[in-house]
Scaffold this active site. Structure first.
Site, mmCIF file in Angstrom:
data_model
loop_
_atom_site.group_PDB
_atom_site.id
_atom_site.type_symbol
_atom_site.label_atom_id
_atom_site.label_comp_id
_atom_site.label_asym_id
_atom_site.label_seq_id
_atom_site.Cartn_x
_atom_site.Cartn_y
_atom_site.Cartn_z
ATOM 1 N N THR A 15 0.817 -1.228 0.000
ATOM 2 C CA THR A 15 0.000 0.000 0.000
ATOM 3 C C THR A 15 0.840 1.262 0.000
ATOM 4 O O THR A 15 0.482 2.247 -0.656
ATOM 5 C CB THR A 15 -0.915 0.003 1.258
ATOM 6 O OG1 THR A 15 -1.811 -1.094 1.141
ATOM 7 C CG2 THR A 15 -1.692 1.286 1.389
ATOM 8 N N ASP A 59 1.184 -6.603 -4.505
ATOM 9 C CA ASP A 59 0.397 -6.592 -3.285
ATOM 10 C C ASP A 59 0.939 -7.785 -2.503
ATOM 11 O O ASP A 59 1.062 -8.886 -3.066
ATOM 12 C CB ASP A 59 -1.093 -6.789 -3.616
ATOM 13 C CG ASP A 59 -1.983 -6.607 -2.390
ATOM 14 O OD1 ASP A 59 -1.768 -7.316 -1.391
ATOM 15 O OD2 ASP A 59 -2.883 -5.757 -2.440
ATOM 16 N N SER A 60 1.255 -7.601 -1.235
ATOM 17 C CA SER A 60 1.923 -8.696 -0.516
ATOM 18 C C SER A 60 1.021 -9.910 -0.334
ATOM 19 O O SER A 60 1.486 -10.970 0.088
ATOM 20 C CB SER A 60 2.484 -8.216 0.820
ATOM 21 O OG SER A 60 1.465 -8.081 1.777
ATOM 22 N N THR A 91 1.481 -4.752 4.025
ATOM 23 C CA THR A 91 1.298 -5.144 5.427
ATOM 24 C C THR A 91 0.630 -6.512 5.590
ATOM 25 O O THR A 91 0.764 -7.141 6.634
ATOM 26 C CB THR A 91 0.449 -4.100 6.192
ATOM 27 O OG1 THR A 91 -0.854 -4.021 5.591
ATOM 28 C CG2 THR A 91 1.109 -2.740 6.176
ATOM 29 N N ASP A 92 -0.087 -6.970 4.545
ATOM 30 C CA ASP A 92 -0.868 -8.204 4.730
ATOM 31 C C ASP A 92 0.007 -9.405 5.081
ATOM 32 O O ASP A 92 -0.395 -10.248 5.889
ATOM 33 C CB ASP A 92 -1.697 -8.510 3.477
ATOM 34 C CG ASP A 92 -2.882 -7.566 3.329
ATOM 35 O OD1 ASP A 92 -3.244 -6.914 4.333
ATOM 36 O OD2 ASP A 92 -3.430 -7.469 2.226
ATOM 37 N N ARG A 224 -4.288 -24.751 13.613
ATOM 38 C CA ARG A 224 -4.580 -23.671 14.554
ATOM 39 C C ARG A 224 -5.636 -24.143 15.545
ATOM 40 O O ARG A 224 -6.792 -24.326 15.193
ATOM 41 C CB ARG A 224 -5.056 -22.420 13.815
ATOM 42 C CG ARG A 224 -4.805 -21.156 14.622
ATOM 43 C CD ARG A 224 -5.389 -19.950 13.986
ATOM 44 N NE ARG A 224 -6.839 -20.020 14.007
ATOM 45 C CZ ARG A 224 -7.639 -18.987 13.764
ATOM 46 N NH1 ARG A 224 -7.123 -17.822 13.456
ATOM 47 N NH2 ARG A 224 -8.948 -19.117 13.800
HETATM 48 N N1 ASP Z 1 -2.852 -5.416 0.518
HETATM 49 C C1 ASP Z 1 -1.740 -4.585 0.911
HETATM 50 C C2 ASP Z 1 -0.468 -5.418 0.850
HETATM 51 O O1 ASP Z 1 -0.268 -6.222 1.704
HETATM 52 C C3 ASP Z 1 -1.966 -4.035 2.278
HETATM 53 C C4 ASP Z 1 -0.939 -3.045 2.769
HETATM 54 O O2 ASP Z 1 0.157 -2.947 2.253
HETATM 55 O O3 ASP Z 1 -1.227 -2.334 3.759
HETATM 56 O O4 ASP Z 1 0.295 -5.282 -0.073
#
Ligand code: ASP
Length: 325
Positions: A15, A59-60, A91-92, A224
């Site tokens: 992001t 996108d991660s 962040t994902d 889990r």
């Molecule tokens: N979907 C995005 C990612 O993981 C989310 C982010 O970066 O905040 O690339």
């Protein structure tokens, strides 16, 4: 004259460097690069920054262990010509990557700082500016190891998880009595392979045929469980665990709780796990357990060796035995 601090910035996507499109946010070349220029001007250009883009920017959500290998290889190849490494990342799956890099980089002797943002750098009130600014500062102050700099906090790479899907303060990490690094005399990379690992959660009355499928077809399973390692009393689950043991594939139990972890054998409702040689993931995060199982499957063979690899502390992925400040 004091030599300038040299930073290798590996930009992977996420992001922080995205722009809006008709189908939603997507990574765009140049966004992070321009932000770094602006922040450097603000700092009086006191750092030497080399930016390497790992294209295609992603996108991660699309990250795989091959991306972890690629990042680790860049770090090993260039570590001698920089003082610290900064990684911009989505962040994902940031906590998966930070766990994986901590495990893959034996003998890491420089700080590796991962960051990203919840709002793109070009968006209103983007948290990307503060995170990037703080991450640049952390490259000069953090101890060697793998860290996540996010929302004003420097978090241990193999202990972190994403805990919020929209707020800026999106990550937390538990403590550990060890630094987030894998000891070793010289820097070397341990590579992830192509093992198929299933991640299977349990839920009240859930369809345990899914568990059976994972036990029959995967190379390893992260299960889990509830609380301290309990699972429903279910014949399909028990039969699946027995078949996994027969096939010699490792099953690692982790807890759905945020802290505390599993302690197999505490309840009769989890005894079936011990009966079938399930590995106690203790308080590893799901992310750390997944990365460690992936590395185990690429590094050792045989259920006993796999169990030993996963259970033995490697790089600060387990909690502190005593509270530390
Ligand atoms: N979907 C995005 C990612 O993981 C989310 C982010 O970066 O905040 O690339």
């Amino acid at each position: 004259m004091i030599p300038r601090h040299r930073i290798l910035l590996l930009h992977t996507g996420g992001t922080i460097g995205m722009v809006p499109t008709a189908r939603g946010l997507k990574p765009e070349l140049g966004v992070v690069e321009h932000a770094v220029d602006r922040l450097m001007a603000e700092r009086g250009n006191d750092l030497d920054i080399e930016i390497v883009r790992l294209e295609p920017l992603i996108d991660s959500a699309n990250a795989t262990p091959a991306d972890w290998n690629r990042l680790a290889a860049e770090i090993v190849a260039r570590a001698d010509s920089c003082d610290a490494i900064l990684i911009t990342h989505g962040t994902d799956t940031l906590a998966f990557t930070s766990s994986a890099l901590t495990m893959a980089l034996e003998g890491l002797h420089k700080p590796v700082i991962l960051t990203g943002s919840m709002i793109p750098l070009g968006g209103d009130n983007s948290d990307g500016w503060a995170n990037l600014r703080d991450a640049l500062a952390a490259t000069q102050t953090a101890e060697p190891g793998v860290w996540i700099q996010f929302a004003g906090k420097l978090l241990r790479g193999p202990r972190a998880r994403k805990i919020h899907s929209s707020a800026p303060d999106a990550f937390s990490a538990m403590l550990s009595d060890r630094p987030p690094r894998r000891e070793g005399e010289v820097l070397r990379q341990h590579r992830f392979g192509s093992a198929r690992i299933a991640v299977v959660p349990v839920a009240p009355g859930c369809d345990m045929r899914v568990v059976g499928f994972a036990m029959d077809h995967s190379d390893g399973v992260v299960l889990r469980c509830y609380g301290s390692g309990t699972v429903p009393d279910d014949l399909l689950l028990e039969q699946g665990l027995a078949r996994a043991a027969d096939r010699g594939i490792p099953v690692v139990a982790v807890s759905e709780t945020l802290a505390g972890g599993t302690s197999l054998g505490h309840y009769a409702a989890g005894a079936v796990l011990l009966d079938h040689g399930v590995i106690d993931g203790r308080d590893m995060t799901l992310e750390a357990a997944y990365a460690k199982l992936a590395l185990a499957l690429a590094s050792v063979t045989g259920r006993a060796a796999l169990t030993n690899f996963v259970e033995t502390p490697l790089c600060g992925e387990f909690g502190a035995p005593f509270p530390v400040p």
